[in-house]
Design a protein around this motif. Structure first.
Motif, PDB file in Angstrom:
ATOM      1  N   GLY A 106       0.822  -1.213   0.000  1.00 37.45           N
ATOM      2  CA  GLY A 106       0.000   0.000   0.000  1.00 37.45           C
ATOM      3  C   GLY A 106       0.848   1.251   0.000  1.00 37.45           C
ATOM      4  N   ALA A 107       1.881   1.275   0.842  1.00 35.02           N
ATOM      5  CA  ALA A 107       2.791   2.417   0.853  1.00 35.02           C
ATOM      6  C   ALA A 107       3.522   2.535  -0.475  1.00 35.02           C
ATOM      7  CB  ALA A 107       3.791   2.285   1.999  1.00 35.02           C
ATOM      8  N   GLY A 108       3.826   1.401  -1.092  1.00 38.85           N
ATOM      9  CA  GLY A 108       4.481   1.419  -2.391  1.00 38.85           C
ATOM     10  C   GLY A 108       3.612   2.025  -3.470  1.00 38.85           C
ATOM     11  N   VAL A 109       2.343   1.689  -3.457  1.00 34.11           N
ATOM     12  CA  VAL A 109       1.422   2.265  -4.452  1.00 34.11           C
ATOM     13  C   VAL A 109       1.305   3.773  -4.249  1.00 34.11           C
ATOM     14  CG1 VAL A 109      -1.012   2.334  -5.156  1.00 34.11           C
ATOM     15  CG2 VAL A 109       0.131   0.138  -4.835  1.00 34.11           C
ATOM     16  N   LEU A 127       2.604   6.667  -6.878  1.00 33.31           N
ATOM     17  CA  LEU A 127       1.733   7.743  -7.377  1.00 33.31           C
ATOM     18  C   LEU A 127       2.413   9.103  -7.255  1.00 33.31           C
ATOM     19  CD1 LEU A 127      -1.780   6.663  -6.051  1.00 33.31           C
ATOM     20  CD2 LEU A 127      -0.975   6.683  -8.418  1.00 33.31           C
ATOM     21  N   GLN A 128       3.173   9.305  -6.209  1.00 31.49           N
ATOM     22  CA  GLN A 128       3.935  10.548  -6.062  1.00 31.49           C
ATOM     23  C   GLN A 128       4.985  10.662  -7.161  1.00 31.49           C
ATOM     24  OE1 GLN A 128       5.367   9.952  -2.105  1.00 31.49           O
ATOM     25  NE2 GLN A 128       3.627  10.990  -1.152  1.00 31.49           N
ATOM     26  N   GLY A 129       5.655   9.566  -7.470  1.00 29.48           N
ATOM     27  CA  GLY A 129       6.637   9.564  -8.540  1.00 29.48           C
ATOM     28  C   GLY A 129       6.002   9.833  -9.892  1.00 29.48           C
ATOM     29  N   LEU A 130       4.839   9.228 -10.125  1.00 23.73           N
ATOM     30  CA  LEU A 130       4.132   9.479 -11.377  1.00 23.73           C
ATOM     31  C   LEU A 130       3.710  10.944 -11.492  1.00 23.73           C
ATOM     32  CD1 LEU A 130       1.869   6.324 -11.815  1.00 23.73           C
ATOM     33  CD2 LEU A 130       3.782   7.045 -13.251  1.00 23.73           C
ATOM     34  N   ALA A 131       3.310  11.537 -10.383  1.00 23.29           N
ATOM     35  CA  ALA A 131       2.935  12.962 -10.408  1.00 23.29           C
ATOM     36  C   ALA A 131       4.136  13.821 -10.771  1.00 23.29           C
ATOM     37  CB  ALA A 131       2.371  13.374  -9.049  1.00 23.29           C
ATOM     38  N   ALA A 132       5.309  13.495 -10.248  1.00 26.04           N
ATOM     39  CA  ALA A 132       6.507  14.267 -10.570  1.00 26.04           C
ATOM     40  C   ALA A 132       6.903  14.096 -12.029  1.00 26.04           C
ATOM     41  CB  ALA A 132       7.660  13.858  -9.653  1.00 26.04           C
ATOM     42  N   VAL A 133       6.803  12.877 -12.552  1.00 27.14           N
ATOM     43  CA  VAL A 133       7.108  12.648 -13.965  1.00 27.14           C
ATOM     44  C   VAL A 133       6.085  13.365 -14.845  1.00 27.14           C
ATOM     45  CG1 VAL A 133       7.239  10.866 -15.755  1.00 27.14           C
ATOM     46  CG2 VAL A 133       8.344  10.495 -13.557  1.00 27.14           C
ATOM     47  N   GLY A 134       4.817  13.345 -14.448  1.00 29.97           N
ATOM     48  CA  GLY A 134       3.792  14.073 -15.184  1.00 29.97           C
ATOM     49  C   GLY A 134       4.048  15.569 -15.186  1.00 29.97           C
ATOM     50  N   ALA A 181      13.148   8.404  -9.641  1.00 30.87           N
ATOM     51  CA  ALA A 181      13.705   7.798  -8.428  1.00 30.87           C
ATOM     52  C   ALA A 181      12.594   7.464  -7.425  1.00 30.87           C
ATOM     53  CB  ALA A 181      14.734   8.721  -7.793  1.00 30.87           C
ATOM     54  N   VAL A 182      11.652   8.373  -7.251  1.00 34.91           N
ATOM     55  CA  VAL A 182      10.534   8.115  -6.331  1.00 34.91           C
ATOM     56  C   VAL A 182       9.655   6.985  -6.868  1.00 34.91           C
ATOM     57  CG1 VAL A 182       8.465   9.135  -5.293  1.00 34.91           C
ATOM     58  CG2 VAL A 182      10.575  10.455  -5.415  1.00 34.91           C
ATOM     59  N   LEU A 183       9.440   6.987  -8.179  1.00 29.86           N
ATOM     60  CA  LEU A 183       8.666   5.908  -8.802  1.00 29.86           C
ATOM     61  C   LEU A 183       9.366   4.565  -8.608  1.00 29.86           C
ATOM     62  CD1 LEU A 183       6.227   5.091 -10.530  1.00 29.86           C
ATOM     63  CD2 LEU A 183       7.593   5.650 -12.550  1.00 29.86           C
ATOM     64  N   ALA A 184      10.682   4.534  -8.742  1.00 31.20           N
ATOM     65  CA  ALA A 184      11.442   3.297  -8.534  1.00 31.20           C
ATOM     66  C   ALA A 184      11.318   2.817  -7.088  1.00 31.20           C
ATOM     67  CB  ALA A 184      12.900   3.507  -8.903  1.00 31.20           C
ATOM     68  N   ALA A 185      11.373   3.743  -6.144  1.00 31.65           N
ATOM     69  CA  ALA A 185      11.221   3.356  -4.737  1.00 31.65           C
ATOM     70  C   ALA A 185       9.821   2.801  -4.484  1.00 31.65           C
ATOM     71  CB  ALA A 185      11.497   4.547  -3.829  1.00 31.65           C
ATOM     72  N   GLY A 186       8.810   3.433  -5.057  1.00 32.21           N
ATOM     73  CA  GLY A 186       7.447   2.937  -4.894  1.00 32.21           C
ATOM     74  C   GLY A 186       7.260   1.560  -5.495  1.00 32.21           C
ATOM     75  N   LEU A 187       7.796   1.366  -6.703  1.00 25.91           N
ATOM     76  CA  LEU A 187       7.696   0.049  -7.336  1.00 25.91           C
ATOM     77  C   LEU A 187       8.502  -0.991  -6.567  1.00 25.91           C
ATOM     78  CD1 LEU A 187       7.858   1.007 -11.115  1.00 25.91           C
ATOM     79  CD2 LEU A 187       5.862   0.348  -9.760  1.00 25.91           C
ATOM     80  N   GLY A 188       9.619  -0.573  -5.988  1.00 28.19           N
ATOM     81  CA  GLY A 188      10.392  -1.487  -5.157  1.00 28.19           C
ATOM     82  C   GLY A 188       9.597  -1.969  -3.956  1.00 28.19           C
ATOM     83  N   LEU A 189       8.846  -1.074  -3.343  1.00 28.22           N
ATOM     84  CA  LEU A 189       7.995  -1.487  -2.220  1.00 28.22           C
ATOM     85  C   LEU A 189       6.871  -2.415  -2.685  1.00 28.22           C
ATOM     86  CD1 LEU A 189       7.646   1.784  -0.108  1.00 28.22           C
ATOM     87  CD2 LEU A 189       8.815  -0.321   0.538  1.00 28.22           C
ATOM     88  N   VAL A 190       6.276  -2.098  -3.825  1.00 27.82           N
ATOM     89  CA  VAL A 190       5.209  -2.958  -4.340  1.00 27.82           C
ATOM     90  C   VAL A 190       5.736  -4.366  -4.611  1.00 27.82           C
ATOM     91  CG1 VAL A 190       3.661  -3.320  -6.315  1.00 27.82           C
ATOM     92  CG2 VAL A 190       3.837  -1.063  -5.279  1.00 27.82           C
ATOM     93  N   LEU A 191       6.974  -4.451  -5.095  1.00 30.25           N
ATOM     94  CA  LEU A 191       7.586  -5.748  -5.378  1.00 30.25           C
ATOM     95  C   LEU A 191       8.181  -6.412  -4.138  1.00 30.25           C
ATOM     96  CD1 LEU A 191       9.317  -4.869  -8.755  1.00 30.25           C
ATOM     97  CD2 LEU A 191       7.205  -6.178  -8.399  1.00 30.25           C
TER      98      LEU A 191
END
Length: 132
Positions: A13-16, A20-27, A58-68
């Motif tokens: 959940g924290a990863g998702v 989302l924060q990383g996706l917002a920054a990339v957007g 980088a934030v997106l990678a950290a989030g995906l790392g938590l999801v995985l």
């Protein structure tokens, strides 16, 4: 028990939420690039876009790392949340954006609470792996 099932749902959940924060920054970086076509000084806007793209990735990678279920992703996610808590504080106070500051602060606190729950701490320390 497989390793995938040992990852607490709070971590995912924290990863998702972090992803989302990383996706917002990339957007935001993409929006800056699109805006650069109308700007008089495109090099400044493109540099800013590159900065947000790198940070967002980088934030997106950290989030995906938590999801995985990767242990390394917890610390960068905590650091990002602490930095964003300062942003929320500034938004709420000096910048006069109380609504946005409160919403961002609530979002960040939810992610931090998820990252510091007892099951997540046990998972991060590897205490549950001995029981499997």
């Amino acid at each position: 028990m497989t390793k995938e099932k040992q990852v607490p749902r709070e971590v995912r959940g924290a990863g998702v939420l972090t992803a989302l924060q990383g996706l917002a920054a990339v957007g935001f970086a993409v929006a800056l690039v699109l805006r650069a076509f109308d700007a008089a000084k495109t090099e400044n806007v493109l540099g800013e876009a590159a900065y947000f793209a790198v940070l967002g990735a980088a934030v997106l990678a950290a989030g995906l790392g938590l999801v995985l279920g990767r242990h390394w992703a917890r610390t960068p996610s905590i650091v990002v949340q602490l930095l964003l808590l300062g942003v929320a504080w500034y938004m709420y106070g000096p910048s006069g954006q109380q609504l946005w500051g409160a919403l961002l602060g609530l979002y960040v606190v939810v992610v931090l609470v998820l990252l510091f729950t007892n099951p997540v701490r046990r998972w991060a320390l590897g205490l549950d792996e001995d029981e499997a």
